[in-house]
Design an enzyme around this catalytic site. Structure first.
Site, mmCIF file in Angstrom:
data_model
loop_
_atom_site.group_PDB
_atom_site.id
_atom_site.type_symbol
_atom_site.label_atom_id
_atom_site.label_comp_id
_atom_site.label_asym_id
_atom_site.label_seq_id
_atom_site.Cartn_x
_atom_site.Cartn_y
_atom_site.Cartn_z
ATOM 1 N N HIS A 1 36.787 -13.037 5.249
ATOM 2 C CA HIS A 1 35.587 -12.329 4.935
ATOM 3 C C HIS A 1 34.900 -12.334 6.555
ATOM 4 C CE1 HIS A 1 32.142 -10.455 3.128
ATOM 5 N NE2 HIS A 1 31.398 -11.559 3.268
ATOM 6 N N CYS B 1 33.612 -5.439 4.470
ATOM 7 C CA CYS B 1 32.715 -6.627 5.157
ATOM 8 C C CYS B 1 32.672 -6.380 6.803
ATOM 9 C CB CYS B 1 33.248 -7.782 4.848
ATOM 10 S SG CYS B 1 34.730 -8.337 5.074
ATOM 11 N N ASN C 1 24.858 -12.091 5.247
ATOM 12 C CA ASN C 1 26.247 -11.422 4.594
ATOM 13 C C ASN C 1 25.788 -10.197 4.153
ATOM 14 O OD1 ASN C 1 28.484 -11.800 2.970
ATOM 15 N ND2 ASN C 1 27.995 -13.239 1.801
#
Length: 446
Positions: A367, A71, A388
């Site tokens: 994250h 991520c 995202n």
């Protein structure tokens, strides 16, 4: 003081308490049949968290990290991708940078760092807590902006077509298993050499042979990174452009106005052991071995918000780290502290604040995403737009909406361009960092 077991008398008291309120049985039936998330979901919270923002950056489509912990690479590359496409007036929806390329170099660099850390602790007993910590997770997949910056400055970037994803870069479980096994094997060999009386220079020479082996393994899983490539694209007017035989580092230096070295990382860890206004780093933390620690300046949450808003207004995304699993819903793409009524459904209270959750390891950075918009009312934020990296099937085509209250509770770090940062904060960031233990709560949660 002896330990006390669960007695029949205590079990009787538990049962009496549970059966004393008919609502307990009603909620139990609902949760058993439907699960806690659907039963506790507040639908008025969904209505309040809509996707409209007064300040917004058009960043094109979202990307998909799939079954990996990449991520932080995706967030950083999304910032650079937007910078390149904007500078060259490209069709951003068709342009993506290779995450596999950065993934390769991160694995190699973290392998080197692990082996160097093994050498640094080579005289310690195998049961020493630091040695145990190193061996428990040799090459971690997660990362932050500082780790990303070191990779980009050293290796540059390439378009995705120059080094496409492989099976292993989309699902890294087997790669991680093999690599971590090899790291522990190498640790055994290096520590054995030390106990045989070998010189550190000889041990480091053996380490280089090990890294050659790692490089070979990584090539089998992901392919060898390109040394040069042809950069070809069409701009928004349809004109075709080509740059022949460009290196990844030249490509990055020439075409990206986002340079991670120009950013500082501010964190919000309101814990007793980390006063605001001080910088911190973690022992053994990082990926690239270069003598420069990856550090963080701890500040009040309102400072993080103020600077994030300034950067968004300036047309730049903001990479941030958070505890994404708390009070969030993937299908709706909502992060809001009012999203679930857990206390009523479970008939209990959750009393820890942000400081408590961090100190007692009930929360941590899990994250990394980017802010690409914010909704301001009378100059104050009430909603944030989030890009995202979980694909387009969730949220609003992959974008999420975050309440400002969620920002307060679960956002832990932001990367801010120095040009948006006041002089006094820059000066605070330039302090020598306080070195924390490798397992301090400032570290990631895996």
């Amino acid at each position: 003081m002896g330990k006390k077991s669960i007695s029949n008398e205590l079990i009787k008291k538990c049962s009496e308490y549970y059966n004393s309120d008919l609502n307990n049985k009603v909620y139990s039936d609902a949760v058993i049949r439907n699960g806690l998330v659907d039963v506790a979901l507040r639908h008025d919270a969904i209505a309040n968290m809509h996707f409209h923002f007064s300040e917004e950056i058009d960043v094109g489509k979202v990307t998909n990290q799939k079954k990996t912990g990449r991520c932080w690479m995706f967030a950083g590359l999304n910032c650079i991708r937007h910078s390149i496409s904007k500078k060259l007036q490209m069709e951003e929806k068709d342009f993506e940078l290779s995450q596999n390329y950065i993934f390769f170099w991160d694995k190699l660099e973290k392998s080197n760092l692990f082996l160097e850390n093994i050498i640094a602790t080579i005289d310690k007993d195998l049961e020493d807590h630091e040695v145990i910590g190193l061996l428990s997770s040799p090459v971690q997949e997660g990362g932050r902006w500082g780790l990303f910056a070191k990779l980009i400055e050293k290796y540059g970037v390439v378009p995705k077509y120059a080094m496409p994803d492989s099976k292993a870069s989309e699902d890294s479980k087997m790669l991680n298993e093999i690599l971590n096994y090899k790291m522990r094997e190498y640790a055994k060999i290096l520590r054995g050499m030390y106990r045989e009386g070998k010189l550190i220079d000889d041990i480091r020479e053996e380490k280089e042979s090990m890294l050659i082996d790692v490089y070979n393994i990584l090539c089998r899983f992901m392919g060898e990174p390109p040394k040069t490539f042809d950069f070809e694209y069409r701009d928004v007017d349809g004109d075709f452009h080509r740059e022949r035989n460009i290196t990844p580092l030249d490509f990055y230096n020439r075409f990206s106005d986002v340079k991670p070295k120009d950013y500082i990382v501010l964190v919000n860890y309101p814990t007793e052991d980390k006063p605001f206004g001080k910088t911190y780093t973690l022992k053994y933390h990082g990926n690239v071995v270069d003598g420069e620690p990856i550090k963080y300046l701890n500040m009040d949450i309102d400072v993080l918000k103020e600077l994030a808003i300034a950067q968004i207004k300036g047309g730049e995304q903001v990479s941030f780290g958070c505890d994404v699993g708390k009070m969030s819903h993937r299908e709706f793409g909502i992060m809001d502290t009012n999203l679930f009524n857990y206390e009523t459904v479970l008939n209990t209270k959750f009393i820890m604040d942000k400081s408590d959750r961090l100190m007692y390891r009930a929360s941590g950075s899990s994250h990394v995403m980017t802010f690409v918009g914010v909704n301001l009312v009378d100059g104050k934020p009430n909603r944030w737009k989030v890009q995202n990296s979980w694909g387009e099937s969730e949220g609003n085509e992959g974008f999420y909406v975050m309440s400002d209250e969620w920002f307060d509770e679960y956002v832990l770090r932001v990367a801010i361009n120095k040009k948006y940062v006041p002089k006094e904060i820059i000066e605070a960031y330039e302090q020598e960092p306080i070195v924390l233990s490798p397992w301090n709560t400032l570290g990631p949660v895996f």
